[in-house]
Motif scaffolding. Structure first.
Motif, PDB file in Angstrom:
ATOM      1  N   PHE A  49       1.025  -1.457  -0.252  1.00  0.00           N
ATOM      2  CA  PHE A  49      -0.029   0.317   0.148  1.00  0.00           C
ATOM      3  C   PHE A  49       0.955   1.273   0.144  1.00  0.00           C
ATOM      4  CE2 PHE A  49      -3.690  -2.067   1.151  1.00  0.00           C
ATOM      5  CZ  PHE A  49      -4.420  -2.388   0.512  1.00  0.00           C
ATOM      6  N   ARG A  50       2.018   1.224   0.267  1.00  0.00           N
ATOM      7  CA  ARG A  50       2.977   2.184   0.195  1.00  0.00           C
ATOM      8  C   ARG A  50       3.144   3.061  -0.658  1.00  0.00           C
ATOM      9  NH1 ARG A  50       3.982   6.454   4.171  1.00  0.00           N
ATOM     10  NH2 ARG A  50       3.628   5.223   5.468  1.00  0.00           N
ATOM     11  N   ARG A  51       4.108   1.556  -1.333  1.00  0.00           N
ATOM     12  CA  ARG A  51       4.187   1.647  -2.741  1.00  0.00           C
ATOM     13  C   ARG A  51       3.615   2.064  -3.589  1.00  0.00           C
ATOM     14  NH1 ARG A  51       3.794  -0.626  -7.102  1.00  0.00           N
ATOM     15  NH2 ARG A  51       2.060  -1.868  -6.344  1.00  0.00           N
ATOM     16  N   LYS A  52       1.977   1.227  -3.441  1.00  0.00           N
ATOM     17  CA  LYS A  52       0.932   1.961  -4.408  1.00  0.00           C
ATOM     18  C   LYS A  52       0.848   3.827  -4.148  1.00  0.00           C
ATOM     19  CE  LYS A  52      -1.812  -1.824  -4.561  1.00  0.00           C
ATOM     20  NZ  LYS A  52      -3.296  -3.407  -4.562  1.00  0.00           N
ATOM     21  N   ARG A  53       1.049   3.831  -3.006  1.00  0.00           N
ATOM     22  CA  ARG A  53       0.525   5.822  -2.132  1.00  0.00           C
ATOM     23  C   ARG A  53       1.416   6.157  -3.251  1.00  0.00           C
ATOM     24  NH1 ARG A  53      -3.058   8.924  -0.113  1.00  0.00           N
ATOM     25  NH2 ARG A  53      -0.863   9.886   0.171  1.00  0.00           N
ATOM     26  N   ALA A  54       2.857   5.174  -3.453  1.00  0.00           N
ATOM     27  CA  ALA A  54       3.758   6.216  -3.932  1.00  0.00           C
ATOM     28  C   ALA A  54       3.951   6.385  -4.911  1.00  0.00           C
ATOM     29  CB  ALA A  54       5.504   5.738  -3.606  1.00  0.00           C
ATOM     30  N   GLN A  55       3.928   6.075  -6.233  1.00  0.00           N
ATOM     31  CA  GLN A  55       4.055   5.834  -7.379  1.00  0.00           C
ATOM     32  C   GLN A  55       2.730   6.834  -8.240  1.00  0.00           C
ATOM     33  OE1 GLN A  55       2.517   1.976  -9.027  1.00  0.00           O
ATOM     34  NE2 GLN A  55      -0.159   2.381  -8.354  1.00  0.00           N
ATOM     35  N   GLY A  56       2.895   7.394  -9.217  1.00  0.00           N
ATOM     36  CA  GLY A  56       1.992   8.546 -10.024  1.00  0.00           C
ATOM     37  C   GLY A  56       2.726  10.138  -9.490  1.00  0.00           C
ATOM     38  N   THR A  57       1.311  10.518  -9.789  1.00  0.00           N
ATOM     39  CA  THR A  57       1.917  12.301  -9.187  1.00  0.00           C
ATOM     40  C   THR A  57       0.499  12.438  -8.643  1.00  0.00           C
ATOM     41  OG1 THR A  57       1.541  13.304 -11.325  1.00  0.00           O
ATOM     42  CG2 THR A  57       3.562  13.161 -11.069  1.00  0.00           C
ATOM     43  N   THR A  60      -2.138  14.368 -11.904  1.00  0.00           N
ATOM     44  CA  THR A  60      -2.408  12.643 -12.258  1.00  0.00           C
ATOM     45  C   THR A  60      -2.343  11.181 -12.280  1.00  0.00           C
ATOM     46  OG1 THR A  60      -0.208  11.767 -13.157  1.00  0.00           O
ATOM     47  CG2 THR A  60      -1.137  13.868 -14.630  1.00  0.00           C
ATOM     48  N   GLY A  61      -2.456  11.284 -10.600  1.00  0.00           N
ATOM     49  CA  GLY A  61      -2.835  10.124 -10.020  1.00  0.00           C
ATOM     50  C   GLY A  61      -1.777   9.085 -10.426  1.00  0.00           C
ATOM     51  N   PRO A  62      -1.882   7.687 -10.540  1.00  0.00           N
ATOM     52  CA  PRO A  62      -3.324   6.861  -9.498  1.00  0.00           C
ATOM     53  C   PRO A  62      -3.410   7.108  -8.066  1.00  0.00           C
ATOM     54  CG  PRO A  62      -1.598   5.397  -9.773  1.00  0.00           C
ATOM     55  CD  PRO A  62      -0.786   6.789 -10.276  1.00  0.00           C
ATOM     56  N   PHE A  63      -4.344   7.431  -8.102  1.00  0.00           N
ATOM     57  CA  PHE A  63      -4.980   7.983  -6.103  1.00  0.00           C
ATOM     58  C   PHE A  63      -5.436   6.965  -5.647  1.00  0.00           C
ATOM     59  CE2 PHE A  63      -5.925  10.822  -9.617  1.00  0.00           C
ATOM     60  CZ  PHE A  63      -5.096  12.477  -8.912  1.00  0.00           C
ATOM     61  N   TYR A  64      -4.907   6.869  -4.332  1.00  0.00           N
ATOM     62  CA  TYR A  64      -4.719   5.928  -3.271  1.00  0.00           C
ATOM     63  C   TYR A  64      -5.424   6.401  -2.128  1.00  0.00           C
ATOM     64  CZ  TYR A  64      -3.643   1.602  -6.508  1.00  0.00           C
ATOM     65  OH  TYR A  64      -4.098   0.986  -7.189  1.00  0.00           O
ATOM     66  N   HIS A  65      -6.555   6.280  -1.963  1.00  0.00           N
ATOM     67  CA  HIS A  65      -6.574   7.268  -0.596  1.00  0.00           C
ATOM     68  C   HIS A  65      -5.857   6.382   0.756  1.00  0.00           C
ATOM     69  CE1 HIS A  65      -8.684   9.579  -2.802  1.00  0.00           C
ATOM     70  NE2 HIS A  65      -9.533   8.810  -3.683  1.00  0.00           N
ATOM     71  N   ARG A  66      -5.997   7.115   2.089  1.00  0.00           N
ATOM     72  CA  ARG A  66      -6.213   7.044   3.556  1.00  0.00           C
ATOM     73  C   ARG A  66      -6.491   6.306   4.053  1.00  0.00           C
ATOM     74  NH1 ARG A  66      -2.010  12.731   4.307  1.00  0.00           N
ATOM     75  NH2 ARG A  66      -0.475  11.739   3.339  1.00  0.00           N
ATOM     76  N   GLN A  67      -8.242   7.073   3.814  1.00  0.00           N
ATOM     77  CA  GLN A  67      -9.174   6.893   4.810  1.00  0.00           C
ATOM     78  C   GLN A  67      -9.559   5.071   5.199  1.00  0.00           C
ATOM     79  OE1 GLN A  67     -11.058   8.829   6.886  1.00  0.00           O
ATOM     80  NE2 GLN A  67      -8.874  10.420   6.823  1.00  0.00           N
ATOM     81  N   PRO A  68      -9.788   4.595   6.196  1.00  0.00           N
ATOM     82  CA  PRO A  68     -10.620   3.391   5.060  1.00  0.00           C
ATOM     83  C   PRO A  68     -11.767   2.974   4.250  1.00  0.00           C
ATOM     84  CG  PRO A  68      -9.898   3.437   7.588  1.00  0.00           C
ATOM     85  CD  PRO A  68     -10.412   4.835   6.418  1.00  0.00           C
TER      86      PRO A  68
END
Length: 143
Positions: A49-57, A60-68
């Protein structure tokens, strides 16, 4: 409307059910998203999940939210053909909530027995609340 109580359920299992029901035209509400679980070793799940949040800009995304609730809704979106019109309309029929909103307090909550975390033969799982805390969410509980 189908109201799913996600407490002690595996996200992938109830998300497939929710995605299929939304494609059939049913309204889906998922409550207690922070109490759901994702299977896998905690270090692997958190690093993924940390890797998914770090990718992109940020633009433009991709966007991964923090809220459950948004994290679970994003997982369900991945199971829908969200670029097609039927997938977009199905995605709009799915709503996820932290805790149980006042509108659903007196209504019957469904649970999926085949998606229970107690069916997992090992202790390799992480709650969505822990993942959200790891990603830096400010509000992860239902109070």
């Amino acid at each position: 409307m189908i109201i799913i109580d996600a407490k002690d359920l595996i996200v992938g299992r109830f998300a497939t059910f929710a995605a299929k029901q939304a494609l059939l035209g049913n309204e889906i509400a998922i409550v207690n998203c922070e109490k759901a679980y994702i299977t896998g070793t905690p270090t692997h799940v958190l690093s993924e999940f940390r890797r998914k949040r770090a990718q992109g800009t940020w633009a433009t995304g991709p966007f991964y939210h923090r809220q459950p609730d948004r994290l679970v809704r994003r997982i369900i979106r991945g199971m829908l053909p969200h670029k097609q019109e039927k997938g977009k309309s199905a995605y709009h029929r799915i709503m996820c909530y932290i805790g149980v909103p006042a509108d659903f307090k007196n209504q019957k909550l469904e649970t999926l027995e085949n998606a229970r975390i107690s069916n997992v033969p090992n202790l390799k799982y992480v709650s969505v609340a822990e993942i959200s805390k790891h990603l830096g969410a400010k509000r992860v509980d239902g109070e």
